[in-house]
Design an enzyme around this catalytic site. Structure first.
Site, PDB file in Angstrom:
ATOM      1  N   SER A 135       0.825  -1.200   0.000  1.00 34.88           N
ATOM      2  CA  SER A 135       0.000   0.000   0.000  1.00 34.88           C
ATOM      3  C   SER A 135       0.859   1.250   0.000  1.00 34.88           C
ATOM      4  CB  SER A 135      -0.918   0.018   1.227  1.00 34.88           C
ATOM      5  OG  SER A 135      -1.553   1.269   1.346  1.00 34.88           O
ATOM      6  N   MET A 141     -12.147   5.086  -1.115  1.00 36.74           N
ATOM      7  CA  MET A 141     -12.849   5.377   0.130  1.00 36.74           C
ATOM      8  C   MET A 141     -13.404   6.787   0.012  1.00 36.74           C
ATOM      9  SD  MET A 141     -10.083   3.627   2.720  1.00 36.74           S
ATOM     10  CE  MET A 141      -8.729   3.687   1.543  1.00 36.74           C
ATOM     11  N   MET A 173      -8.716   8.484  -0.220  1.00 40.69           N
ATOM     12  CA  MET A 173      -9.580   8.912   0.884  1.00 40.69           C
ATOM     13  C   MET A 173      -9.987  10.364   0.673  1.00 40.69           C
ATOM     14  SD  MET A 173      -7.512   7.250   4.089  1.00 40.69           S
ATOM     15  CE  MET A 173      -6.761   5.632   3.957  1.00 40.69           C
ATOM     16  N   ASP A 183      -7.077  -6.075   3.864  1.00 38.84           N
ATOM     17  CA  ASP A 183      -6.353  -4.813   4.013  1.00 38.84           C
ATOM     18  C   ASP A 183      -6.457  -4.338   5.457  1.00 38.84           C
ATOM     19  OD1 ASP A 183      -5.289  -2.280   3.905  1.00 38.84           O
ATOM     20  OD2 ASP A 183      -6.641  -1.528   2.363  1.00 38.84           O
ATOM     21  N   ASP A 195      -4.602   3.777  -2.138  1.00 39.12           N
ATOM     22  CA  ASP A 195      -5.710   4.160  -1.257  1.00 39.12           C
ATOM     23  C   ASP A 195      -6.148   5.596  -1.509  1.00 39.12           C
ATOM     24  OD1 ASP A 195      -6.182   1.838   0.475  1.00 39.12           O
ATOM     25  OD2 ASP A 195      -4.122   2.161   1.121  1.00 39.12           O
ATOM     26  N   HIS A 207      -1.162  -1.191  -4.329  1.00 42.47           N
ATOM     27  CA  HIS A 207      -2.433  -0.798  -3.721  1.00 42.47           C
ATOM     28  C   HIS A 207      -2.438   0.719  -3.528  1.00 42.47           C
ATOM     29  CE1 HIS A 207      -6.166  -1.881  -1.707  1.00 42.47           C
ATOM     30  NE2 HIS A 207      -5.878  -0.967  -0.794  1.00 42.47           N
ATOM     31  N   GLY A 222      -9.319   4.515   6.998  1.00 44.25           N
ATOM     32  CA  GLY A 222      -9.030   5.915   7.226  1.00 44.25           C
ATOM     33  C   GLY A 222      -7.571   6.194   7.522  1.00 44.25           C
ATOM     34  N   PHE A 223      -6.900   5.251   8.152  1.00 40.88           N
ATOM     35  CA  PHE A 223      -5.511   5.490   8.546  1.00 40.88           C
ATOM     36  C   PHE A 223      -4.697   4.207   8.432  1.00 40.88           C
ATOM     37  CE2 PHE A 223      -8.115   8.566  10.770  1.00 40.88           C
ATOM     38  CZ  PHE A 223      -7.451   9.758  10.512  1.00 40.88           C
ATOM     39  N   HIS A 251      -8.290   1.552  -4.370  1.00 43.28           N
ATOM     40  CA  HIS A 251      -9.310   1.362  -3.337  1.00 43.28           C
ATOM     41  C   HIS A 251      -9.928   2.719  -3.040  1.00 43.28           C
ATOM     42  CE1 HIS A 251     -10.120   0.395   1.207  1.00 43.28           C
ATOM     43  NE2 HIS A 251     -11.229   0.601   0.526  1.00 43.28           N
ATOM     44  N   GLY A 272      -3.366  -4.118   8.898  1.00 41.79           N
ATOM     45  CA  GLY A 272      -2.646  -4.845   9.929  1.00 41.79           C
ATOM     46  C   GLY A 272      -2.022  -6.148   9.487  1.00 41.79           C
ATOM     47  N   MET A 278     -11.861  -5.278   4.856  1.00 45.41           N
ATOM     48  CA  MET A 278     -11.068  -4.405   5.713  1.00 45.41           C
ATOM     49  C   MET A 278     -10.901  -5.089   7.068  1.00 45.41           C
ATOM     50  SD  MET A 278     -10.262  -1.870   3.855  1.00 45.41           S
ATOM     51  CE  MET A 278      -9.471  -0.924   5.167  1.00 45.41           C
TER      52      MET A 278
END
Length: 226
Positions: free
Chosen positions: A9, A69, A38, A180, A36, A34, A143-144, A67, A182, A138
């Site tokens: 990511s 969001m 947002m 996605d 992201d 990946h 968000g973070f 992705h 952790g 998820m």
């Protein structure tokens, strides 16, 4: 492509040298990039848009896995398709007409993915699974970056894997199951055993000094999965 796909990511990359980061992580063995997106509306953070996707495209020799969001989502999909996205995934809560949004993604020439937050029910798949190329779970609240994996995701993964296997048996078409949030060296095997085949990893890769060594260790863990 290998049986398991790694999708680093860019959210955790060094944005001052993004092209270099893309080339480096691909050289290290990434299967996807990946990306992201947002909007500080659907999620409480603001990241990057189509211009950045277009800027990294010449550096990406693997598909860009976008992705979204963002809400509303339909307006921005054609822009990302033109910017070089290979896969575009979105959250059902961000669309007024989920089936129409999936169709829009595919009409733009991209593969379509549907994203499920930790508390999003799987019933959306009852009406969309035959049109999807990817399902993304998820394993953190979006968000973070840098959050810890939510253990309950493993059971949800098993439920989605059962649905995807049944769909493949019926249609002969495989659908990727991506996770996605952790994902790290010490839990990637357990996540794979629960049914995932595609793994988004941000800080677990970009936060290390040797991307190739980290990717190799992840693949070594995945090789242990029966």
């Amino acid at each position: 492509m290998p049986a398991y796909l790694l999708a680093p990511s860019l959210l955790s990359a060094d944005f001052a040298r993004l092209g270099d980061e893309v080339r480096a992580v691909i050289a290290a063995g990434a299967d996807l990039i990946h990306f992201d997106v947002m909007d500080n509306h659907y999620v409480p953070n603001l990241t990057v848009g189509p211009l950045v996707c277009e800027a990294i495209r010449p550096h990406a020799t693997v598909p860009i896995d976008v992705h979204l969001m963002v809400k509303p989502v339909d307006r921005i999909i054609p822009d990302f398709a033109k910017a070089g996205a290979g896969i575009v995934s979105f959250h059902p809560e961000a669309s007024d007409h989920v089936d129409r949004t999936i169709g829009l993604i595919r009409d733009c020439g991209c593969k379509a993915g549907l994203v499920f937050n930790p508390a999003t029910p799987l019933e959306w798949l009852d009406w969309t699974i035959d049109k999807l190329d990817l399902v993304l779970l998820m394993s953190v609240n979006p968000g973070f970056g840098g959050q810890s994996f939510i253990p309950g995701t493993l059971e949800k993964l098993k439920a989605v894997r059962a649905r995807l296997d049944a769909a493949q048996q019926r249609t002969g078409r495989a659908i990727l199951l991506e996770v996605d949030g952790g994902v790290k060296i010490d839990n990637i095997a357990a996540i794979a055993r629960a049914g995932a085949d595609t793994f988004v990893a941000g800080s677990a890769i970009f936060g290390t000094p040797d991307y190739a060594a980290t990717v190799a260790r992840m693949r070594a863990e995945l090789a242990k999965v029966a």
